[in-house]
Write a protein that holds these residues in place. Sequence first.
Motif, PDB file in Angstrom:
ATOM      1  N   LEU A   1      -4.164   1.547   8.354  1.00 40.36           N
ATOM      2  CA  LEU A   1      -3.625   0.582   7.409  1.00 40.36           C
ATOM      3  C   LEU A   1      -3.225  -0.713   8.116  1.00 40.36           C
ATOM      4  O   LEU A   1      -3.498  -1.818   7.623  1.00 40.36           O
ATOM      5  CB  LEU A   1      -2.425   1.183   6.677  1.00 40.36           C
ATOM      6  CG  LEU A   1      -1.783   0.318   5.591  1.00 40.36           C
ATOM      7  CD1 LEU A   1      -2.806  -0.117   4.547  1.00 40.36           C
ATOM      8  CD2 LEU A   1      -0.638   1.087   4.930  1.00 40.36           C
TER       9      LEU A   1
ATOM     10  N   ALA B   1       0.860  -1.183   0.000  1.00 37.46           N
ATOM     11  CA  ALA B   1       0.000   0.000   0.000  1.00 37.46           C
ATOM     12  C   ALA B   1       0.891   1.227   0.000  1.00 37.46           C
ATOM     13  O   ALA B   1       2.114   1.125   0.208  1.00 37.46           O
ATOM     14  CB  ALA B   1      -0.923   0.009   1.210  1.00 37.46           C
TER      15      ALA B   1
ATOM     16  N   ILE C   1      -3.511   5.671   0.969  1.00 35.59           N
ATOM     17  CA  ILE C   1      -3.952   6.308   2.211  1.00 35.59           C
ATOM     18  C   ILE C   1      -3.432   7.734   2.184  1.00 35.59           C
ATOM     19  O   ILE C   1      -2.241   7.981   2.378  1.00 35.59           O
ATOM     20  CB  ILE C   1      -3.408   5.568   3.453  1.00 35.59           C
ATOM     21  CG1 ILE C   1      -3.538   4.051   3.287  1.00 35.59           C
ATOM     22  CG2 ILE C   1      -4.117   6.057   4.704  1.00 35.59           C
ATOM     23  CD1 ILE C   1      -4.945   3.565   3.068  1.00 35.59           C
TER      24      ILE C   1
END
Length: 394
Positions: free
Chosen positions: A321, A99, A124
């Motif tokens: 996350l 991510a 994010i």
Amino acid sequence: MRKMVPLLAAAVLAAATACGGSGGGDGSALKIGFIESLTGNYATLGGEAKKTVELAVEQINDAGGIGGERVELVVLDDRTSPDQGVLHFNRLRSQDVTAIIGSTYANVALAVQPLAEREKIPYISLAPADEQVDPIRSYTFVIPALSSTYAQAMLQYFEAHGISEVAVAYDTKSAYAMAGFEGMKAHAAGHGVRIVREEPFETNAGSFSPLFTHVRDSGAQALAVWASGPPGVTLAKQYPSSGLDVPLFMTGSQASKLWLDPVGEAAEGVYVQSAIGVVGEHLPDGKLKQSIQEMSVPFEKKHGYTPPQFAMDGYAAVRLLAAAIEQAGGDREKIRDALEGLALVTPNGRYEYGPDDHSGLKPSDISMNRVKGGELVPTEWSGARLAETARALG
């Protein structure tokens, strides 16, 4: 019904117990990309986020990682430049990161986000610009309260205090500022507020005297300013000599010693919005205050000052996350699905993402403060509202 995810400390401690040690048993690592403005106009803001992103990762790894895997953070400096952000995204994609945590600078975030969507990499974002999640994008989740959410919170304060006519100044080169200004225009009437003067300016503005003159002639009861970085400091420093006798309202971009220190005595009495965590010491004991202290205590011990707005955002990003990865493992699609179903208490408040909400925070998660003795202190109105929010979380 959404499942309430426990505090990050509990989650990572459980992972440490499961793997029986303080690191990944097989030496594997979850690689997380982090694109941030560490040089350029946003360097001071991005630097604060970097401190707490690294703190959260350190805490996770010290507790055993996530599911037995350590977190490897790949930090890249976007230099406050969208072009650099794009280059770094491509570099991270080639490294097969799990991510990406995105830049504090909204213009970088808006350049990188479409690429993350195309490649289906959970993104994010530490930037509050509304365009990232309006309309909803499948892989993008925003950490700070949106600009429009800050706008609504400010309008709620105006309505509660009988402020019905306001002037609004905004930076035309900032996606954050433009979104906030548009949010105020969209919601003002619903709160009985009329914008009597609109004053655009550019990021490199050096003198705000003409702006002040226009506001003085408008009959406004308050001046709200949408800016981040240098112009927020410059305008506030010039305000005491402006001849204006109406209160000055600033947004969450100024909720930091990075604004308070250079503005100095001119900041006294100015109203400044912030996330809950910035004024966490004023909250009653409970889950929310505990979440704030997990970050603020080690941060202040290491750096010698209380964590600012941008630090809250960085820490919350890693917590959210990590909670998603704890549920889903390392599969990107499953992480995306887990994020969309998360409900988690963080230093910014309780996030509740969903299929139609990738920002997760509400106006009640924002505090209206006033500068007193060089510090941000919640107004009586916000103090009561935040205490109610904290008590509801247990």
